[in-house]
Scaffold this motif. Sequence first.
Motif, PDB file in Angstrom:
ATOM      1  N   LEU A 141       0.826  -1.213   0.000  1.00 41.12           N
ATOM      2  CA  LEU A 141       0.000   0.000   0.000  1.00 41.12           C
ATOM      3  C   LEU A 141       0.857   1.260   0.000  1.00 41.12           C
ATOM      4  O   LEU A 141       0.507   2.252  -0.656  1.00 41.12           O
ATOM      5  CB  LEU A 141      -0.958  -0.015   1.188  1.00 41.12           C
ATOM      6  CG  LEU A 141      -2.067  -1.068   1.085  1.00 41.12           C
ATOM      7  CD1 LEU A 141      -2.746  -1.262   2.431  1.00 41.12           C
ATOM      8  CD2 LEU A 141      -3.057  -0.694  -0.003  1.00 41.12           C
ATOM      9  N   THR A 142       2.000   1.220   0.675  1.00 39.32           N
ATOM     10  CA  THR A 142       2.936   2.347   0.626  1.00 39.32           C
ATOM     11  C   THR A 142       3.416   2.574  -0.803  1.00 39.32           C
ATOM     12  O   THR A 142       3.463   3.707  -1.287  1.00 39.32           O
ATOM     13  CB  THR A 142       4.130   2.101   1.574  1.00 39.32           C
ATOM     14  OG1 THR A 142       3.635   2.010   2.912  1.00 39.32           O
ATOM     15  CG2 THR A 142       5.172   3.203   1.467  1.00 39.32           C
ATOM     16  N   GLN A 143       3.754   1.488  -1.498  1.00 35.19           N
ATOM     17  CA  GLN A 143       4.194   1.601  -2.894  1.00 35.19           C
ATOM     18  C   GLN A 143       3.073   2.134  -3.782  1.00 35.19           C
ATOM     19  O   GLN A 143       3.298   2.987  -4.640  1.00 35.19           O
ATOM     20  CB  GLN A 143       4.672   0.253  -3.426  1.00 35.19           C
ATOM     21  CG  GLN A 143       5.137   0.291  -4.875  1.00 35.19           C
ATOM     22  CD  GLN A 143       6.287   1.241  -5.102  1.00 35.19           C
ATOM     23  OE1 GLN A 143       7.259   1.236  -4.357  1.00 35.19           O
ATOM     24  NE2 GLN A 143       6.184   2.079  -6.136  1.00 35.19           N
ATOM     25  N   LEU A 144       1.845   1.648  -3.568  1.00 39.46           N
ATOM     26  CA  LEU A 144       0.725   2.123  -4.376  1.00 39.46           C
ATOM     27  C   LEU A 144       0.463   3.608  -4.139  1.00 39.46           C
ATOM     28  O   LEU A 144       0.158   4.348  -5.090  1.00 39.46           O
ATOM     29  CB  LEU A 144      -0.526   1.291  -4.086  1.00 39.46           C
ATOM     30  CG  LEU A 144      -0.452  -0.177  -4.519  1.00 39.46           C
ATOM     31  CD1 LEU A 144      -1.683  -0.942  -4.028  1.00 39.46           C
ATOM     32  CD2 LEU A 144      -0.299  -0.301  -6.033  1.00 39.46           C
ATOM     33  N   ARG A 145       0.590   4.062  -2.887  1.00 36.95           N
ATOM     34  CA  ARG A 145       0.438   5.493  -2.602  1.00 36.95           C
ATOM     35  C   ARG A 145       1.526   6.299  -3.314  1.00 36.95           C
ATOM     36  O   ARG A 145       1.281   7.409  -3.793  1.00 36.95           O
ATOM     37  CB  ARG A 145       0.443   5.746  -1.099  1.00 36.95           C
ATOM     38  CG  ARG A 145      -0.870   5.334  -0.430  1.00 36.95           C
ATOM     39  CD  ARG A 145      -0.967   5.781   1.010  1.00 36.95           C
ATOM     40  NE  ARG A 145      -0.107   5.027   1.892  1.00 36.95           N
ATOM     41  CZ  ARG A 145      -0.447   3.887   2.496  1.00 36.95           C
ATOM     42  NH1 ARG A 145      -1.647   3.358   2.320  1.00 36.95           N
ATOM     43  NH2 ARG A 145       0.402   3.267   3.288  1.00 36.95           N
ATOM     44  N   ARG A 146       2.729   5.755  -3.402  1.00 33.71           N
ATOM     45  CA  ARG A 146       3.815   6.413  -4.145  1.00 33.71           C
ATOM     46  C   ARG A 146       3.443   6.537  -5.623  1.00 33.71           C
ATOM     47  O   ARG A 146       3.709   7.555  -6.274  1.00 33.71           O
ATOM     48  CB  ARG A 146       5.118   5.623  -3.959  1.00 33.71           C
ATOM     49  CG  ARG A 146       6.270   6.039  -4.871  1.00 33.71           C
ATOM     50  CD  ARG A 146       6.856   7.385  -4.478  1.00 33.71           C
ATOM     51  NE  ARG A 146       7.834   7.855  -5.410  1.00 33.71           N
ATOM     52  CZ  ARG A 146       9.157   7.677  -5.297  1.00 33.71           C
ATOM     53  NH1 ARG A 146       9.648   7.015  -4.269  1.00 33.71           N
ATOM     54  NH2 ARG A 146       9.979   8.147  -6.194  1.00 33.71           N
ATOM     55  N   MET A 147       2.819   5.486  -6.159  1.00 34.18           N
ATOM     56  CA  MET A 147       2.384   5.532  -7.559  1.00 34.18           C
ATOM     57  C   MET A 147       1.348   6.629  -7.774  1.00 34.18           C
ATOM     58  O   MET A 147       1.364   7.298  -8.810  1.00 34.18           O
ATOM     59  CB  MET A 147       1.814   4.169  -7.979  1.00 34.18           C
ATOM     60  CG  MET A 147       2.848   3.077  -8.041  1.00 34.18           C
ATOM     61  SD  MET A 147       2.036   1.482  -8.374  1.00 34.18           S
ATOM     62  CE  MET A 147       3.462   0.401  -8.358  1.00 34.18           C
ATOM     63  N   VAL A 148       0.468   6.824  -6.798  1.00 30.26           N
ATOM     64  CA  VAL A 148      -0.504   7.921  -6.868  1.00 30.26           C
ATOM     65  C   VAL A 148       0.232   9.253  -6.813  1.00 30.26           C
ATOM     66  O   VAL A 148       0.010  10.141  -7.651  1.00 30.26           O
ATOM     67  CB  VAL A 148      -1.542   7.817  -5.723  1.00 30.26           C
ATOM     68  CG1 VAL A 148      -2.379   9.093  -5.637  1.00 30.26           C
ATOM     69  CG2 VAL A 148      -2.434   6.595  -5.902  1.00 30.26           C
ATOM     70  N   ASP A 149       1.128   9.400  -5.839  1.00 24.12           N
ATOM     71  CA  ASP A 149       1.860  10.654  -5.661  1.00 24.12           C
ATOM     72  C   ASP A 149       2.664  11.035  -6.903  1.00 24.12           C
ATOM     73  O   ASP A 149       2.789  12.223  -7.231  1.00 24.12           O
ATOM     74  CB  ASP A 149       2.802  10.569  -4.455  1.00 24.12           C
ATOM     75  CG  ASP A 149       2.061  10.489  -3.133  1.00 24.12           C
ATOM     76  OD1 ASP A 149       0.841  10.785  -3.098  1.00 24.12           O
ATOM     77  OD2 ASP A 149       2.711  10.110  -2.131  1.00 24.12           O
ATOM     78  N   ASP A 150       3.217  10.026  -7.587  1.00 25.18           N
ATOM     79  CA  ASP A 150       4.031  10.286  -8.765  1.00 25.18           C
ATOM     80  C   ASP A 150       3.215  10.355 -10.052  1.00 25.18           C
ATOM     81  O   ASP A 150       3.773  10.514 -11.136  1.00 25.18           O
ATOM     82  CB  ASP A 150       5.127   9.223  -8.901  1.00 25.18           C
ATOM     83  CG  ASP A 150       6.231   9.393  -7.855  1.00 25.18           C
ATOM     84  OD1 ASP A 150       6.227  10.397  -7.125  1.00 25.18           O
ATOM     85  OD2 ASP A 150       7.094   8.495  -7.753  1.00 25.18           O
TER      86      ASP A 150
END
Length: 192
Positions: A141-150
């Motif tokens: 989920l941390t990685q997926l949030r990074r994908m959203v942020d980027d």
Amino acid sequence: MRVAVFTGSQSGPSSHREAAAAFAADLARAGVGIVYGGGHVGLMGVVADAALEAGGEVVGVIPQHLVDDELAHPGLPQLEVVASMHERKARMAELADVFVALPGAAGTLEELFEAWTWGMLGLHAKPTVLLDVDGFWQPLLTQLRRMVDDGYLDRRRLDALGVVTSAAQLLDFVDGYEHPARKWTAPPPPAA
């Protein structure tokens, strides 16, 4: 209702086995069927055994090569044997109303992301959910949030991915689920 369960062919820690068994038994007691990969090993076997013991419907879908390797669950009332892993995933998707990923490895991730992506592309409007046992899915989920942020992943897509810790939470999530619009839509036809 039937839930497609994606999970590991390894057993993992005892807390994961206990959570998988409780989840499957609670679904069975709620009258919810389970569709899964048809194996008797790992968390897959734990899920099937717990649901069967609780009187639930369990449908296994397994490719012939895994039957040949003697990995098929011998106690299933319904086991569909297919030719390939691709056919397995397609058949599980046909049979299920919801997709849930329990702890697992590469195969679990692959099944999860394919089902979730199919939903984004409008190939189905079924909920996709993570059963978060002991914070197992938090790094993802941390990685997926990074994908959203980027800017790689739309926030609405991530918000539509359920994160639950029990069968009761899953059923509540499904009851309130609204599938986001397709990721890609055709432009309107040109004016005549």
